[in-house]
Design a protein around this motif. Sequence first.
Motif, PDB file in Angstrom:
ATOM      1  N   ALA A  10       0.840  -1.202   0.000  1.00 52.08           N
ATOM      2  CA  ALA A  10       0.000   0.000   0.000  1.00 52.08           C
ATOM      3  C   ALA A  10       0.878   1.257   0.000  1.00 52.08           C
ATOM      4  N   GLU A  11       0.470   2.259  -0.773  1.00 52.90           N
ATOM      5  CA  GLU A  11       1.231   3.508  -0.819  1.00 52.90           C
ATOM      6  C   GLU A  11       0.926   4.366   0.402  1.00 52.90           C
ATOM      7  N   VAL A  12       1.985   4.913   0.994  1.00 50.70           N
ATOM      8  CA  VAL A  12       1.867   5.806   2.142  1.00 50.70           C
ATOM      9  C   VAL A  12       2.667   7.055   1.806  1.00 50.70           C
ATOM     10  N   VAL A  13       2.099   8.220   2.097  1.00 51.77           N
ATOM     11  CA  VAL A  13       2.744   9.492   1.772  1.00 51.77           C
ATOM     12  C   VAL A  13       3.193  10.175   3.047  1.00 51.77           C
ATOM     13  N   GLY A  14       4.417  10.706   3.009  1.00 50.46           N
ATOM     14  CA  GLY A  14       4.954  11.455   4.137  1.00 50.46           C
ATOM     15  C   GLY A  14       5.661  12.700   3.656  1.00 50.46           C
ATOM     16  N   ARG A  15       6.289  13.404   4.575  1.00 51.13           N
ATOM     17  CA  ARG A  15       7.028  14.613   4.243  1.00 51.13           C
ATOM     18  C   ARG A  15       8.508  14.302   4.084  1.00 51.13           C
ATOM     19  N   ASP A  16       9.147  15.003   3.190  1.00 49.95           N
ATOM     20  CA  ASP A  16      10.575  14.865   2.973  1.00 49.95           C
ATOM     21  C   ASP A  16      11.310  15.109   4.287  1.00 49.95           C
ATOM     22  N   GLY A  17      12.246  14.226   4.635  1.00 46.46           N
ATOM     23  CA  GLY A  17      13.022  14.354   5.857  1.00 46.46           C
ATOM     24  C   GLY A  17      12.505  13.531   7.016  1.00 46.46           C
ATOM     25  N   GLN A  18      11.297  12.996   6.909  1.00 44.94           N
ATOM     26  CA  GLN A  18      10.758  12.162   7.979  1.00 44.94           C
ATOM     27  C   GLN A  18      11.429  10.792   7.979  1.00 44.94           C
ATOM     28  N   THR A  19      11.503  10.201   9.149  1.00 43.70           N
ATOM     29  CA  THR A  19      11.924   8.811   9.218  1.00 43.70           C
ATOM     30  C   THR A  19      10.786   7.939   8.709  1.00 43.70           C
ATOM     31  N   ILE A  20      11.101   6.679   8.432  1.00 48.68           N
ATOM     32  CA  ILE A  20      10.040   5.753   8.030  1.00 48.68           C
ATOM     33  C   ILE A  20       9.012   5.641   9.152  1.00 48.68           C
ATOM     34  N   ALA A  21       9.458   5.586  10.400  1.00 47.57           N
ATOM     35  CA  ALA A  21       8.528   5.536  11.530  1.00 47.57           C
ATOM     36  C   ALA A  21       7.625   6.765  11.536  1.00 47.57           C
ATOM     37  N   GLY A  22       8.180   7.929  11.286  1.00 43.62           N
ATOM     38  CA  GLY A  22       7.389   9.152  11.247  1.00 43.62           C
ATOM     39  C   GLY A  22       6.332   9.129  10.162  1.00 43.62           C
ATOM     40  N   VAL A  23       6.698   8.611   8.992  1.00 46.09           N
ATOM     41  CA  VAL A  23       5.736   8.494   7.893  1.00 46.09           C
ATOM     42  C   VAL A  23       4.610   7.536   8.295  1.00 46.09           C
ATOM     43  N   LEU A  24       4.975   6.398   8.880  1.00 44.81           N
ATOM     44  CA  LEU A  24       3.966   5.411   9.269  1.00 44.81           C
ATOM     45  C   LEU A  24       3.050   5.948  10.360  1.00 44.81           C
ATOM     46  N   ILE A  25       3.610   6.590  11.372  1.00 45.35           N
ATOM     47  CA  ILE A  25       2.789   7.153  12.446  1.00 45.35           C
ATOM     48  C   ILE A  25       1.885   8.257  11.895  1.00 45.35           C
ATOM     49  N   GLY A  26       2.428   9.096  11.015  1.00 44.42           N
ATOM     50  CA  GLY A  26       1.634  10.148  10.388  1.00 44.42           C
ATOM     51  C   GLY A  26       0.471   9.609   9.574  1.00 44.42           C
ATOM     52  N   ALA A  27       0.628   8.384   9.080  1.00 46.39           N
ATOM     53  CA  ALA A  27      -0.434   7.742   8.301  1.00 46.39           C
ATOM     54  C   ALA A  27      -1.392   6.947   9.195  1.00 46.39           C
ATOM     55  N   GLY A  28      -1.199   7.042  10.517  1.00 48.69           N
ATOM     56  CA  GLY A  28      -2.099   6.370  11.447  1.00 48.69           C
ATOM     57  C   GLY A  28      -1.716   4.950  11.794  1.00 48.69           C
ATOM     58  N   ARG A  29      -0.539   4.520  11.383  1.00 45.35           N
ATOM     59  CA  ARG A  29      -0.101   3.154  11.697  1.00 45.35           C
ATOM     60  C   ARG A  29       0.722   3.179  12.987  1.00 45.35           C
ATOM     61  N   ARG A  30       0.265   2.470  13.980  1.00 46.86           N
ATOM     62  CA  ARG A  30       0.949   2.436  15.274  1.00 46.86           C
ATOM     63  C   ARG A  30       1.840   1.212  15.446  1.00 46.86           C
ATOM     64  N   SER A  31       1.595   0.180  14.640  1.00 48.18           N
ATOM     65  CA  SER A  31       2.437  -1.020  14.717  1.00 48.18           C
ATOM     66  C   SER A  31       2.682  -1.528  13.310  1.00 48.18           C
TER      67      SER A  31
END
Length: 80
Positions: A10-31
């Motif tokens: 699944a595609e997940v969008v984040g901001r440039d400079g975020q860690t992968i964890a930051g992108v995942l948390i920003g997308a609502g994924r906690r685990s």
Amino acid sequence: MSVRIRVDGAEVVGRDGQTIAGVLIGAGRRSWRTAAGAERGVFCGIGVCQDCVLTVNGVEGVRACQRTARDGDTVERESR
């Protein structure tokens, strides 16, 4: 600028400079990993505990809290 990564297909969008964890948390994924039958995600956030490890672009054991997300990364859950 945004980055797009693919997480378990699944595609997940984040901001440039975020860690992968930051992108995942920003997308609502906690685990995003299962260990000893329990869901895991970020625990310490500094790369010590290894709860956030993922496979990134075919490399196992990558700490999501320390790896900057790059556009086009392919991320997969790990079960250990």
